[in-house]
Scaffold this motif. Structure first.
Motif, mmCIF file in Angstrom:
data_model
loop_
_atom_site.group_PDB
_atom_site.id
_atom_site.type_symbol
_atom_site.label_atom_id
_atom_site.label_comp_id
_atom_site.label_asym_id
_atom_site.label_seq_id
_atom_site.Cartn_x
_atom_site.Cartn_y
_atom_site.Cartn_z
ATOM 1 N N ALA A 140 42.284 43.289 36.142
ATOM 2 C CA ALA A 140 43.454 42.935 35.343
ATOM 3 C C ALA A 140 43.054 42.251 34.045
ATOM 4 O O ALA A 140 43.661 42.483 32.992
ATOM 5 C CB ALA A 140 44.384 42.033 36.152
ATOM 6 N N PHE A 141 42.036 41.414 34.110
ATOM 7 C CA PHE A 141 41.541 40.788 32.888
ATOM 8 C C PHE A 141 41.035 41.840 31.908
ATOM 9 O O PHE A 141 41.379 41.820 30.711
ATOM 10 C CB PHE A 141 40.417 39.804 33.205
ATOM 11 C CG PHE A 141 39.586 39.420 32.010
ATOM 12 C CD1 PHE A 141 40.119 38.629 31.005
ATOM 13 C CD2 PHE A 141 38.279 39.874 31.885
ATOM 14 C CE1 PHE A 141 39.365 38.294 29.881
ATOM 15 C CE2 PHE A 141 37.520 39.548 30.770
ATOM 16 C CZ PHE A 141 38.057 38.750 29.766
ATOM 17 N N SER A 196 43.710 43.679 30.124
ATOM 18 C CA SER A 196 44.572 42.885 29.249
ATOM 19 C C SER A 196 44.011 42.783 27.836
ATOM 20 O O SER A 196 42.855 43.112 27.574
ATOM 21 C CB SER A 196 44.738 41.476 29.821
ATOM 22 O OG SER A 196 43.553 40.710 29.608
ATOM 23 N N ASP A 228 41.887 40.986 40.220
ATOM 24 C CA ASP A 228 42.037 40.000 39.154
ATOM 25 C C ASP A 228 41.054 40.262 38.014
ATOM 26 O O ASP A 228 41.393 40.086 36.838
ATOM 27 C CB ASP A 228 41.814 38.589 39.705
ATOM 28 C CG ASP A 228 42.956 38.112 40.582
ATOM 29 O OD1 ASP A 228 44.029 38.749 40.569
ATOM 30 O OD2 ASP A 228 42.774 37.105 41.301
ATOM 31 N N VAL A 229 39.845 40.675 38.362
ATOM 32 C CA VAL A 229 38.843 40.977 37.333
ATOM 33 C C VAL A 229 39.262 42.216 36.548
ATOM 34 O O VAL A 229 39.169 42.256 35.310
ATOM 35 C CB VAL A 229 37.452 41.185 37.966
ATOM 36 C CG1 VAL A 229 36.424 41.489 36.887
ATOM 37 C CG2 VAL A 229 37.031 39.965 38.765
ATOM 38 N N ARG A 278 52.371 44.038 38.834
ATOM 39 C CA ARG A 278 52.927 42.686 38.637
ATOM 40 C C ARG A 278 52.795 42.242 37.189
ATOM 41 O O ARG A 278 53.625 41.462 36.692
ATOM 42 C CB ARG A 278 52.226 41.683 39.548
ATOM 43 C CG ARG A 278 52.606 41.789 41.006
ATOM 44 C CD ARG A 278 52.222 40.548 41.787
ATOM 45 N NE ARG A 278 50.803 40.245 41.702
ATOM 46 C CZ ARG A 278 49.884 40.752 42.512
ATOM 47 N NH1 ARG A 278 50.231 41.618 43.457
ATOM 48 N NH2 ARG A 278 48.613 40.408 42.392
ATOM 49 N N ASP A 279 51.759 42.737 36.523
ATOM 50 C CA ASP A 279 51.556 42.379 35.121
ATOM 51 C C ASP A 279 52.427 43.193 34.173
ATOM 52 O O ASP A 279 52.362 43.014 32.956
ATOM 53 C CB ASP A 279 50.088 42.552 34.738
ATOM 54 C CG ASP A 279 49.212 41.437 35.288
ATOM 55 O OD1 ASP A 279 49.756 40.448 35.800
ATOM 56 O OD2 ASP A 279 47.968 41.550 35.187
ATOM 57 N N ARG A 283 48.412 44.593 41.349
ATOM 58 C CA ARG A 283 48.229 43.566 40.318
ATOM 59 C C ARG A 283 48.670 44.070 38.953
ATOM 60 O O ARG A 283 49.371 43.361 38.212
ATOM 61 C CB ARG A 283 46.771 43.126 40.277
ATOM 62 C CG ARG A 283 46.431 42.185 39.125
ATOM 63 C CD ARG A 283 47.268 40.889 39.158
ATOM 64 N NE ARG A 283 47.234 40.218 37.878
ATOM 65 C CZ ARG A 283 46.336 39.285 37.547
ATOM 66 N NH1 ARG A 283 45.414 38.911 38.425
ATOM 67 N NH2 ARG A 283 46.384 38.712 36.363
ATOM 68 N N ALA A 331 42.342 41.492 46.234
ATOM 69 C CA ALA A 331 43.010 40.747 45.163
ATOM 70 C C ALA A 331 41.999 40.118 44.213
ATOM 71 O O ALA A 331 42.243 40.038 42.997
ATOM 72 C CB ALA A 331 43.913 39.666 45.758
ATOM 73 N N GLU A 332 40.860 39.673 44.740
ATOM 74 C CA GLU A 332 39.850 39.043 43.887
ATOM 75 C C GLU A 332 39.206 40.058 42.952
ATOM 76 O O GLU A 332 38.877 39.734 41.803
ATOM 77 C CB GLU A 332 38.814 38.346 44.761
ATOM 78 C CG GLU A 332 39.366 37.073 45.392
ATOM 79 C CD GLU A 332 38.512 36.503 46.495
ATOM 80 O OE1 GLU A 332 38.597 35.278 46.716
ATOM 81 O OE2 GLU A 332 37.768 37.266 47.149
#
Length: 250
Positions: free
Chosen positions: A227-228, A231, A224-225, A28-29, A25, A220-221
């Motif tokens: 990745a947030f 960011s 996602d956390v 990808r970002d 992830r 993946a779930e």
């Protein structure tokens, strides 16, 4: 352009499971990802290949954690491939395989060495490499807040110590605008859990019933956390413990 373009990340335990999901992830970002592995080099190279196939950039570094000098050796391997760091994800961990009445001192010490001591010294030595405004994300567990699986008492204790480390380190690094947060997964469908999760419909249904959302989490779930938190959107979040158990603690 991804939200992490120009950033460099290190994800420990990234050869499989949740760590691989996080590494892919972040790749990808837009981040350049250092994919750490303990012993499974082939799996780490698969993670690197997956990131590159998706248009990202990554490299693998190997170092077994839980041994004296592990953090220094890992950072030496990192320094040979990258200059500076923006995101550190302490994901690597092990669980105790025996309950309270059976676990011995050697296994107890190793659980703490990998789950608590290694993240501490990786962050300590990594802080000098981490650029101002950087991110540290520690992967904890819902078991540090609820006795859902008391046979994993040593593991839960080690992760609870990691939670305290997260909270206090956020104050230490806050003046540099470096955020430090913990993400706590519940039951996640990884190869580590495959033995009992896929032992039959009853096992899967029992695991899913623990979640308020009625399911088993995926790497993946959790990624996602993370990745947030990695960011810029999470720039005002630090010292937090993020429940990513799918409502298993409600």
């Amino acid at each position: 352009m991804g939200v992490l373009t120009g950033k460099t990340a290190l994800v420990t335990g990234a050869s499989r499971g949740i760590g691989r999901g996080i590494a892919e992830r972040l790749g990808r970002d837009g981040a350049r990802v250092a994919v750490h592995y303990g012993t499974n080099e082939a799996a780490a190279k698969e993670t690197v290949a997956a990131i590159e196939a998706a248009g990202g950039e990554a490299f693998a570094i190997g170092q077994e954690l839980g041994a004296p000098g592990d953090a220094a050796a890992l950072w030496a391997a990192f320094d040979a491939r990258a200059e500076g760091l923006d995101i550190l994800v302490n994901n690597a961990g092990i669980a105790a395989t025996r309950p309270f009445g059976a676990i011995g001192e050697e296994e107890f010490d190793r659980v703490f060495a990998v789950n608590t001591k290694a993240p501490f010294f990786l962050a300590q030595l990594g802080a000098e490499r981490l650029r101002d405004g950087g991110r540290i994300v520690n992967v904890s567990t819902g078991l540090s807040r609820a006795a859902l699986m008391p046979d994993l008492i040593a593991y839960s204790m080690a992760k609870a110590a990691l939670d305290v480390f997260t909270r206090d380190l956020s104050k230490v690094l806050g003046p540099r605008r470096i955020t430090v947060n913990a993400v706590a997964p519940g039951i996640v469908d990884t190869d580590i859990n495959a033995g009992w999760l896929r032992g039959g419909e009853e096992a899967w249904a029992g695991a899913a019933a623990m979640s308020a959302l009625g399911g088993v989490g995926t790497p993946a779930e959790i990624a996602d956390v993370v990745a947030f938190l990695a960011s810029d959107d999470a720039r005002w979040v630090t010292g937090a413990w993020i429940d990513a158990t799918g409502g298993s603690l409600t």
